[in-house]
Motif scaffolding. Structure first.
Motif, PDB file in Angstrom:
ATOM      1  N   SER A  30       0.850  -1.183   0.000  1.00  0.00           N
ATOM      2  CA  SER A  30       0.000   0.000   0.000  1.00  0.00           C
ATOM      3  C   SER A  30       0.892   1.241   0.000  1.00  0.00           C
ATOM      4  N   ILE A  31       0.689   2.099  -0.976  1.00  0.00           N
ATOM      5  CA  ILE A  31       1.476   3.337  -1.050  1.00  0.00           C
ATOM      6  C   ILE A  31       1.304   4.152   0.227  1.00  0.00           C
ATOM      7  N   ASP A  32       0.081   4.241   0.731  1.00  0.00           N
ATOM      8  CA  ASP A  32      -0.160   5.016   1.949  1.00  0.00           C
ATOM      9  C   ASP A  32       0.587   4.411   3.139  1.00  0.00           C
ATOM     10  N   SER A  33       0.617   3.095   3.240  1.00  0.00           N
ATOM     11  CA  SER A  33       1.351   2.439   4.332  1.00  0.00           C
ATOM     12  C   SER A  33       2.846   2.700   4.218  1.00  0.00           C
ATOM     13  N   VAL A  34       3.363   2.654   2.988  1.00  0.00           N
ATOM     14  CA  VAL A  34       4.785   2.925   2.774  1.00  0.00           C
ATOM     15  C   VAL A  34       5.103   4.349   3.204  1.00  0.00           C
ATOM     16  N   LEU A  35       4.254   5.304   2.822  1.00  0.00           N
ATOM     17  CA  LEU A  35       4.466   6.695   3.224  1.00  0.00           C
ATOM     18  C   LEU A  35       4.448   6.856   4.742  1.00  0.00           C
ATOM     19  N   GLU A  36       3.562   6.129   5.412  1.00  0.00           N
ATOM     20  CA  GLU A  36       3.489   6.194   6.882  1.00  0.00           C
ATOM     21  C   GLU A  36       4.773   5.675   7.516  1.00  0.00           C
ATOM     22  N   VAL A  37       5.301   4.575   6.997  1.00  0.00           N
ATOM     23  CA  VAL A  37       6.546   4.013   7.537  1.00  0.00           C
ATOM     24  C   VAL A  37       7.688   5.006   7.347  1.00  0.00           C
ATOM     25  N   PHE A  38       7.810   5.561   6.149  1.00  0.00           N
ATOM     26  CA  PHE A  38       8.878   6.529   5.904  1.00  0.00           C
ATOM     27  C   PHE A  38       8.717   7.754   6.810  1.00  0.00           C
ATOM     28  N   ALA A  39       7.499   8.225   6.995  1.00  0.00           N
ATOM     29  CA  ALA A  39       7.261   9.409   7.826  1.00  0.00           C
ATOM     30  C   ALA A  39       7.755   9.197   9.256  1.00  0.00           C
ATOM     31  N   ARG A  40       7.629   7.976   9.771  1.00  0.00           N
ATOM     32  CA  ARG A  40       8.124   7.678  11.126  1.00  0.00           C
ATOM     33  C   ARG A  40       9.633   7.836  11.224  1.00  0.00           C
ATOM     34  N   HIS A  41      10.303   7.858  10.075  1.00  0.00           N
ATOM     35  CA  HIS A  41      11.766   7.997  10.044  1.00  0.00           C
ATOM     36  C   HIS A  41      12.184   9.339   9.439  1.00  0.00           C
ATOM     37  N   SER A  42      11.272  10.299   9.473  1.00  0.00           N
ATOM     38  CA  SER A  42      11.517  11.658   8.970  1.00  0.00           C
ATOM     39  C   SER A  42      11.810  11.709   7.478  1.00  0.00           C
ATOM     40  N   ILE A  43      11.272  10.752   6.733  1.00  0.00           N
ATOM     41  CA  ILE A  43      11.386  10.754   5.274  1.00  0.00           C
ATOM     42  C   ILE A  43      10.013  11.104   4.740  1.00  0.00           C
ATOM     43  N   VAL A  44       9.960  12.219   4.018  1.00  0.00           N
ATOM     44  CA  VAL A  44       8.681  12.805   3.637  1.00  0.00           C
ATOM     45  C   VAL A  44       8.614  13.002   2.122  1.00  0.00           C
ATOM     46  N   PRO A  45       7.403  13.141   1.576  1.00  0.00           N
ATOM     47  CA  PRO A  45       7.274  13.411   0.144  1.00  0.00           C
ATOM     48  C   PRO A  45       7.960  14.719  -0.228  1.00  0.00           C
ATOM     49  N   ARG A  46       8.532  14.751  -1.434  1.00  0.00           N
ATOM     50  CA  ARG A  46       9.160  15.988  -1.894  1.00  0.00           C
ATOM     51  C   ARG A  46       8.342  16.691  -2.979  1.00  0.00           C
ATOM     52  N   ILE A  47       7.156  16.144  -3.273  1.00  0.00           N
ATOM     53  CA  ILE A  47       6.242  16.789  -4.213  1.00  0.00           C
ATOM     54  C   ILE A  47       4.838  16.763  -3.620  1.00  0.00           C
ATOM     55  N   GLU A  48       4.007  17.636  -4.126  1.00  0.00           N
ATOM     56  CA  GLU A  48       2.591  17.639  -3.736  1.00  0.00           C
ATOM     57  C   GLU A  48       1.944  16.341  -4.218  1.00  0.00           C
ATOM     58  N   ASP A  49       1.076  15.803  -3.409  1.00  0.00           N
ATOM     59  CA  ASP A  49       0.314  14.594  -3.721  1.00  0.00           C
ATOM     60  C   ASP A  49       1.198  13.461  -4.248  1.00  0.00           C
ATOM     61  N   ALA A  50       2.213  13.148  -3.471  1.00  0.00           N
ATOM     62  CA  ALA A  50       3.166  12.098  -3.839  1.00  0.00           C
ATOM     63  C   ALA A  50       2.475  10.741  -4.020  1.00  0.00           C
TER      64      ALA A  50
END
Length: 170
Positions: A30-50
């Motif tokens: 799940s893209i949303d789950s992947v984004l959540e995992v990265f966010a916990r490690h201070s890795i965030v999207p670099r574009i709008e609506d990634a």
């Protein structure tokens, strides 16, 4: 699995890189789950609506908010990509165990991208690891890429690299 310049460096090829390229299985991810995992490690999207971009293009464009390092995470769907994930090796990278593509699979990834830097990486990887690679397998995959991209010159150029590195005899 790490697939870009960092993986080339891990394979023993000296070079510079300014980003991290990685791939994860597209199946059951799940893209949303992947984004959540990265966010916990201070890795965030670099574009709008990634997330929407990733759904359309199968790549997440990210950035480490602490260091500013850019990260591209592609979703693997093709049989070659899934095989490469299964064949990856684990290494210690700054005290963290990470999966990296093996040199043979890196050559194929680089042959798909085919920029000047990629061709240089291919030549250096083949010079260092070519004797341990299944060259027929690699050449077959590069040929499939060339055919899919309607680029018949790519396989001829790849053969020239194989010849220069002593890994191919016509």
């Amino acid at each position: 699995m790490i697939i870009g310049g960092v993986a080339v460096i891990a394979a023993g090829v000296p070079r510079e890189t300014i980003d991290v390229d990685a791939t994860i299985s597209g199946r059951d991810t799940s893209i949303d789950s992947v984004l959540e995992v990265f966010a916990r490690h201070s890795i965030v999207p670099r574009i709008e609506d990634a997330a929407a971009f990733a759904r359309e293009r199968q790549v997440l464009l990210l950035q480490d908010s602490r260091s500013g390092i850019t990260i591209e995470v592609s979703f693997a769907w093709l049989p070659f990509e899934e095989q490469a994930l299964a064949r990856s090796r684990r290494i210690d990278l700054g005290g963290v165990g990470v999966a990296v593509a093996i040199p043979e699979d890196l050559v194929v990834y680089k042959a798909a991208a085919w920029r000047d830097r990629d061709r240089s990486d291919i030549e250096r990887l083949l010079a260092l690891h070519g004797k341990a690679m299944d060259i027929q397998r690699v050449r077959g995959l590069v040929s499939e890429i060339a055919t899919a991209l309607d680029d018949p010159d790519r396989i001829a150029a790849f053969d020239a690299i194989l010849l220069r590195t002593g890994n191919y005899t016509p």
